[in-house]
Design a protein around this motif. Structure first.
Motif, PDB file in Angstrom:
ATOM      1  N   GLN A  39      24.136   7.537  22.004  1.00 58.23           N
ATOM      2  CA  GLN A  39      24.641   6.417  21.218  1.00 58.23           C
ATOM      3  C   GLN A  39      23.611   5.298  21.089  1.00 58.23           C
ATOM      4  O   GLN A  39      23.653   4.515  20.139  1.00 58.23           O
ATOM      5  CB  GLN A  39      25.921   5.867  21.848  1.00 58.23           C
ATOM      6  N   ASP A 189      42.754  -1.088  31.851  1.00 55.84           N
ATOM      7  CA  ASP A 189      42.400  -1.262  30.442  1.00 55.84           C
ATOM      8  C   ASP A 189      43.134  -0.292  29.530  1.00 55.84           C
ATOM      9  O   ASP A 189      43.515  -0.659  28.408  1.00 55.84           O
ATOM     10  CB  ASP A 189      40.886  -1.070  30.254  1.00 55.84           C
ATOM     11  N   ALA A 200      35.360   9.634  25.037  1.00 59.48           N
ATOM     12  CA  ALA A 200      34.982   8.408  24.335  1.00 59.48           C
ATOM     13  C   ALA A 200      35.821   7.232  24.803  1.00 59.48           C
ATOM     14  O   ALA A 200      35.306   6.121  25.000  1.00 59.48           O
ATOM     15  CB  ALA A 200      35.125   8.605  22.826  1.00 59.48           C
ATOM     16  N   ALA A 201      37.130   7.452  24.980  1.00 60.14           N
ATOM     17  CA  ALA A 201      38.000   6.378  25.442  1.00 60.14           C
ATOM     18  C   ALA A 201      37.638   5.958  26.861  1.00 60.14           C
ATOM     19  O   ALA A 201      37.607   4.762  27.186  1.00 60.14           O
ATOM     20  CB  ALA A 201      39.458   6.830  25.378  1.00 60.14           C
ATOM     21  N   ARG A 204      34.392   3.808  27.045  1.00 58.17           N
ATOM     22  CA  ARG A 204      34.472   2.420  26.573  1.00 58.17           C
ATOM     23  C   ARG A 204      34.792   1.446  27.699  1.00 58.17           C
ATOM     24  O   ARG A 204      34.395   0.277  27.629  1.00 58.17           O
ATOM     25  CB  ARG A 204      35.515   2.299  25.469  1.00 58.17           C
ATOM     26  N   VAL A 205      35.515   1.903  28.719  1.00 52.28           N
ATOM     27  CA  VAL A 205      35.970   0.968  29.762  1.00 52.28           C
ATOM     28  C   VAL A 205      35.554   1.382  31.161  1.00 52.28           C
ATOM     29  O   VAL A 205      35.768   0.635  32.126  1.00 52.28           O
ATOM     30  CB  VAL A 205      37.502   0.812  29.720  1.00 52.28           C
ATOM     31  N   GLY A 209      30.346   3.920  31.965  1.00 51.74           N
ATOM     32  CA  GLY A 209      30.098   3.528  30.583  1.00 51.74           C
ATOM     33  C   GLY A 209      29.568   2.117  30.484  1.00 51.74           C
ATOM     34  O   GLY A 209      28.632   1.832  29.729  1.00 51.74           O
ATOM     35  N   ARG A 210      30.165   1.209  31.260  1.00 53.00           N
ATOM     36  CA  ARG A 210      29.721  -0.181  31.228  1.00 53.00           C
ATOM     37  C   ARG A 210      28.331  -0.338  31.832  1.00 53.00           C
ATOM     38  O   ARG A 210      27.488  -1.071  31.300  1.00 53.00           O
ATOM     39  CB  ARG A 210      30.735  -1.061  31.961  1.00 53.00           C
ATOM     40  N   GLY A 213      25.805   1.305  29.436  1.00 56.73           N
ATOM     41  CA  GLY A 213      25.690   0.497  28.230  1.00 56.73           C
ATOM     42  C   GLY A 213      24.778  -0.689  28.452  1.00 56.73           C
ATOM     43  O   GLY A 213      23.899  -0.991  27.634  1.00 56.73           O
TER      44      GLY A 213
END
Length: 236
Positions: A39, A189, A200-201, A204-205, A209-210, A213
């Protein structure tokens, strides 16, 4: 191409600006990290793809008392082995009623020598038993956090960042996805366990992922500012 040699899921979904070696042998982590790296425009490659065979010494890398130290130890080890930019993480479950355990010992906390799904099942049963013991002593809260430290090491530098996500622990599993403690971790969340939602869901949280990212965003900024970016190019 053998299964071990295939790029992680999502690794070629976008044009790559360079390669990052994923310093993990975990199939679950590879499934999550491939799309996260892609991504941000990087090409994710596995240790198998760059010809790094698994050796017993790898089991001695996660011996530190912090997520950050363990992540850096793995990234530094494999960067030295490959001469390439390497990303690694260390993550775990921090449970309030257990005074922060299992924490950095999340994978091997139970003492089991099992691997994969069998280890996950054993660890989850061990966790439930420890929560029952804590409740018998008045610690009935079920709140927990997943914590992740994500590190990147390349020949001329290193970065490490953190990510967290909060939730509570269920008494029975829900969902068939994810790995580790995911079927029991009810995300604040999402209102669902990490095993009930798609990748994917979760990304995001999730703590991973965080953390990744933030790490990849920081790498983007470092790359743009770098006078000599050769270590961030394919085939470096």
């Amino acid at each position: 191409m053998s299964t071990a040699e295939r790029p992680p899921a999502g690794a070629s979904d976008v044009p790559a600006r360079g390669e990052l070696v994923l310093a993990t042998r975990s199939a679950g982590k590879l499934r999550e990290l491939g799309p996260l790296v892609a991504q941000h425009g990087w090409r994710a490659v596995t240790l198998d793809m760059v010809g790094v065979p698994e050796v017993p010494e790898e089991a001695l890398l996660e011996v530190h008392d912090s997520f950050e130290a363990n992540a850096l130890a793995k990234a530094r080890w494999f960067a030295a082995k490959t001469g390439r930019p390497v990303v690694a993480d260390d993550s775990g479950l921090v449970v309030a009623a257990l005074n922060g355990r299992p924490g950095v010992f999340s994978k091997r906390w139970s003492g089991s020598a099992l691997e994969g799904a069998a280890l996950d099942a054993f660890n989850n049963q061990f966790l439930l038993e420890r929560l029952q013991e804590a409740a018998a002593h008045g610690r009935t809260e079920r709140t927990a956090q997943y914590v992740c430290a994500a590190a990147c090491v390349w020949p001329e530098g290193e970065l490490v960042v953190h990510g967290t996500t909060s939730g509570s622990l269920l008494v029975a599993p829900r969902g068939s996805g994810g790995f580790g403690y995911d079927p029991y971790f009810l995300s604040d969340d999402l209102g669902a366990t990490f095993a009930e939602v798609d990748g994917a869901a979760k990304a995001r949280v999730s703590h991973r992922g965080r953390a990744f990212g933030a790490l990849l965003t920081a790498l983007d900024a470092r790359m743009r500012a770098c006078v000599d970016p050769r270590f961030f190019t394919t085939g470096s």
